[in-house]
Structures are given as structure tokens and as C-alpha cells.
Enzyme design. Structure first.
Site, PDB file in Angstrom:
ATOM      1  N   LYS A 157      -1.886  -6.631  -0.045  1.00 46.80           N
ATOM      2  CA  LYS A 157      -1.768  -5.470   0.850  1.00 46.80           C
ATOM      3  C   LYS A 157      -2.170  -5.956   2.242  1.00 46.80           C
ATOM      4  CE  LYS A 157      -2.991  -0.567   1.040  1.00 46.80           C
ATOM      5  NZ  LYS A 157      -1.666   0.017   1.117  1.00 46.80           N
TER       6      LYS A 157
HETATM    7  N1  PPE Z   1       3.405   0.503  -2.099  1.00 46.81           N
HETATM    8  C1  PPE Z   1       3.025   0.316  -0.817  1.00 46.81           C
HETATM    9  C2  PPE Z   1       3.858  -0.510   0.065  1.00 46.81           C
HETATM   10  C3  PPE Z   1       1.854   0.931  -0.370  1.00 46.81           C
HETATM   11  O1  PPE Z   1       1.468   0.746   0.893  1.00 46.81           O
HETATM   12  C4  PPE Z   1       1.096   1.740  -1.244  1.00 46.81           C
HETATM   13  C5  PPE Z   1      -0.149   2.407  -0.764  1.00 46.81           C
HETATM   14  C6  PPE Z   1       1.533   1.890  -2.569  1.00 46.81           C
HETATM   15  C7  PPE Z   1       2.688   1.245  -2.963  1.00 46.81           C
HETATM   16  C8  PPE Z   1       0.748   2.658  -3.582  1.00 46.81           C
HETATM   17  O2  PPE Z   1      -0.430   1.974  -3.938  1.00 46.81           O
HETATM   18  P1  PPE Z   1      -1.750   2.750  -4.436  1.00 46.81           P
HETATM   19  O3  PPE Z   1      -2.303   3.444  -3.241  1.00 46.81           O
HETATM   20  O4  PPE Z   1      -2.628   1.685  -4.940  1.00 46.81           O
HETATM   21  O5  PPE Z   1      -1.326   3.696  -5.485  1.00 46.81           O
HETATM   22  N2  PPE Z   1      -0.124   2.812   0.568  1.00 46.81           N
HETATM   23  C9  PPE Z   1      -1.360   3.138   1.239  1.00 46.81           C
HETATM   24  C10 PPE Z   1      -1.204   3.153   2.739  1.00 46.81           C
HETATM   25  C11 PPE Z   1      -0.371   4.217   3.309  1.00 46.81           C
HETATM   26  C12 PPE Z   1      -0.427   4.243   4.814  1.00 46.81           C
HETATM   27  O6  PPE Z   1       0.459   4.886   5.418  1.00 46.81           O
HETATM   28  O7  PPE Z   1      -1.327   3.671   5.427  1.00 46.81           O
HETATM   29  C13 PPE Z   1      -1.978   4.402   0.683  1.00 46.81           C
HETATM   30  O8  PPE Z   1      -1.324   5.172   0.007  1.00 46.81           O
HETATM   31  O9  PPE Z   1      -3.170   4.593   0.925  1.00 46.81           O
END
Ligand code: PPE
Length: 303
Positions: A157
């Protein structure tokens, strides 16, 4: 954004307005940062962080991919997160830890730059607007492909990955949709700019697997567990664009978005707002987040 009082920076709580970095910070120039998005919810037993250990583990995994030596242990970051929530006297919040290459040397070789760590918390409401979780969002398949593992590793990330996400988001908004879905470099469904994607067809649930250039979402993992515990078959597999068009239901998962239905893709209507399978999993997930599902209290870390 809504300010809180203190931000944790390299071991100290500093006033929100004083949490600053130098303009020659390496990460500002080269995207050399890794971060997390975590949420804390108010439960009957007080504020609790959802799947805190998993998020902190992923932060360290992201740092490992980029050979960033973390100056703190996972345990120390976990307690720093709780300390920051307590110091701000906040019951529900979004939590943003970030580790980044700081000020030291310019140039691509990052090892001479210190690794700085900070943790901010603030109230962050509905990510895609208030109605989205009930009525769903209009989406498009972006013309921007998702980053791929031999370009920028999607399991990390990393801050740099989000330039790809921003392009897709802007693409969606410019086409009158609320959110994008990206395809991977092979042409299979990958994920949204900040969300994982699921489809429901004939009572069976599918979501792209690790080979589809996704972030291994923690909400994704939770939704899979909840769906399987509820008796649904969940397959992690390659999904084609046409399957999105023909799905009975589709939804996004993510920390920020929680679980939000997808009402249309490229102008093809998928379901009338919240479909029955999506509704069932959403209800159980929302219960789990707030400590109302006994089975999933194990996912909560009380502050
Ligand atoms: N894919 C991506 C690309 C992503 O950034 C997130 C989280 C997810 C999947 C889902 O992952 P999880 O949160 O572990 O279920 N995105 C984070 C950031 C968003 C933002 O705009 O900043 C979030 O949801 O916190």
C-alpha cells in the site's frame, strides 16, 4: 477535513497544525511512502479498532517490499495508534499511519533518507457519499489499467500507487460516474481506486484473486469470511468485464467505503440499489465493525 488535536510523529504527540515535514522530503518527490487506512468504531464496550493487527502487519509488509527499515516494532505501532486515539479523545475515527522516506538526500537511492512514521486520526464519514451504502454507486471501467506486480507491486500500500488510483477516479468523475473499476494488465477485473470488488451471480460470490493486481484488502478478507460463514460459496478467480455487466449484484469493500453496492457499470444497470445477498453481508459486516456480531468480536482491538 475535520481536525483533531494531536498527531503522532516519530514517537511524539504534536499539535495538529505543527505536524510538518520539509519540502525536500524524499517521499514528496518520489512517492516513497507506505501507509494504512484503518477505522475505529464505537462499540458497547467503548471504541475498538477493526483488525488492527492485520493492518499493521500489512504496513510492515509494504515497508519490506520497499526495503524501508521500520524504526518501530509492530507492537510499538499498535500501541502508538491506540495512544493517538486516546490522546484525541475520539470515539470513532479513520486512522492513517504512514511511513516514508524523509529529508536527507535527493536522488532515487533512498537508503540515506530517514524513515519517518506518523499517525493521524480524524472523523471520516461516508467515503462515496451518504446514500451510496443504501442505493449503490454508478461505476465505469476505467481506461486506465491497474498497476501490475512487475510495475508497482499492488500488495504494497504505497503512496505512489495512488497516482494510478487518482487517474481512474478522475476518469470516472469526468464520465458522470461516482467510482471506477480498473482491469489488470491481462484485461481481467482488478479493483477500484481504493476498494476491492465483488460480484454475485446465481447465489454464488466471486472476487478477483491475488493474481489480479489487487491490494489484499482486509475488508475483502472479512467479507469473504462472513459470506462463507453465512453459507455462500466464495470464489477468488479471474473475472471478465462482461461478467460485471451480467452480475445479479456487485459491491465494493474497503476500510473507507466499508461495503457499498455497485448499481451500474458502464451504464448497464446491475441491481436496484442494495441486492439481497449484498444486504445480508453488509448487515453482518456493519454489525462486526461495531461489535454486535459475537462471532467476529475477535476482529476488534479495544482502545
Ligand atoms: N484496494 C485499494 C487500492 C485500496 O486503496 C483499498 C483501501 C482497498 C483495496 C481495500 O483494502 P482494505 O481497506 O484493507 O479493506 N483503501 C484505503 C484508502 C482510501 C483512500 O481514499 O485513501 C481505505 O479504504 O482506507
Amino acid at each position: 477535513m475535520e481536525k483533531t488535536s494531536k498527531i503522532w510523529m516519530d514517537g511524539k504527540l504534536v499539535p495538529w497544525d505543527e505536524a510538518r515535514v520539509h519540502v525536500l522530503t524524499h517521499a514528496l518527490h518520489y512517492g516513497s511512502g507506505v501507509f494504512e487506512g484503518i477505522r475505529c468504531y464505537l462499540t458497547d464496550k467503548g471504541p475498538a479498532v477493526f483488525r488492527l493487527k492485520g493492518h499493521v502487519r500489512r504496513l510492515f509488509d509494504s515497508a519490506r517490499i520497499y526495503q524501508m527499515p521500520m524504526p518501530y516494532s509492530e507492537k510499538e505501532i499498535i500501541s502508538a495508534i491506540k495512544e493517538t486515539i486516546r490522546a484525541n479523545n475520539i470515539k470513532e475515527c479513520y486512522i492513517r499511519p504512514i511511513a516514508f522516506r524523509g529529508y536527507g538526500e535527493m536522488g532515487l537511492e533512498p537508503s540515506k533518507c530517514p524513515v519517518n512514521v506518523s499517525i493521524a486520526v480524524w472523523p471520516w464519514g461516508a467515503y462515496l457519499g451518504k446514500e451510496a451504502q443504501e442505493r449503490g454507486v454508478k461505476t465505469i471501467i476505467s481506461t486506465w489499467a491497474r498497476i501490475s506486480p512487475n510495475v508497482l507491486p499492488p500488495f504494497a500500500k504505497a503512496t505512489a500507487n495512488y497516482l494510478n488510483s487518482i487517474l481512474a477516479k478522475q476518469d470516472a468523475l469526468s464520465k458522470g460516474a461516482q467510482e471506477a473499476i480498473m482491469l489488470d494488465s491481462r484485461g481481467f477485473v482488478s479493483e477500484g481506486p481504493g476498494e476491492n470488488v465483488f460480484i454475485v451471480k446465481d447465489g454464488s460470490i466471486s472476487t478477483p484473486g491475488p493474481e489480479s493486481s489487487i491490494l489484499l484488502g482486509i475488508t475483502r478478507d472479512s467479507a469473504i469470511a462472513i459470506a462463507r460463514d453465512s453459507g455462500y460459496e466464495v470464489r477468488e478467480r479471474d473475472i471478465t468485464r462482461q461478467e460485471l455487466y451480467l452480475a445479479d449484484e456487485a459491491f465494493y469493500t474497503g476500510t473507507a467505503v466499508e461495503l457499498t453496492p455497485i448499481s451500474s457499470v458502464d451504464g448497464r444497470k446491475i441491481s436496484d440499489g442494495l441486492g439481497p445477498v449484498t444486504a445480508e453481508i453488509q448487515k453482518k459486516l456493519f454489525g462486526a465493525l461495531r461489535g454486535r456480531e459475537k462471532k467476529y468480536v475477535k476482529w476488534l482491538d479495544f482502545v
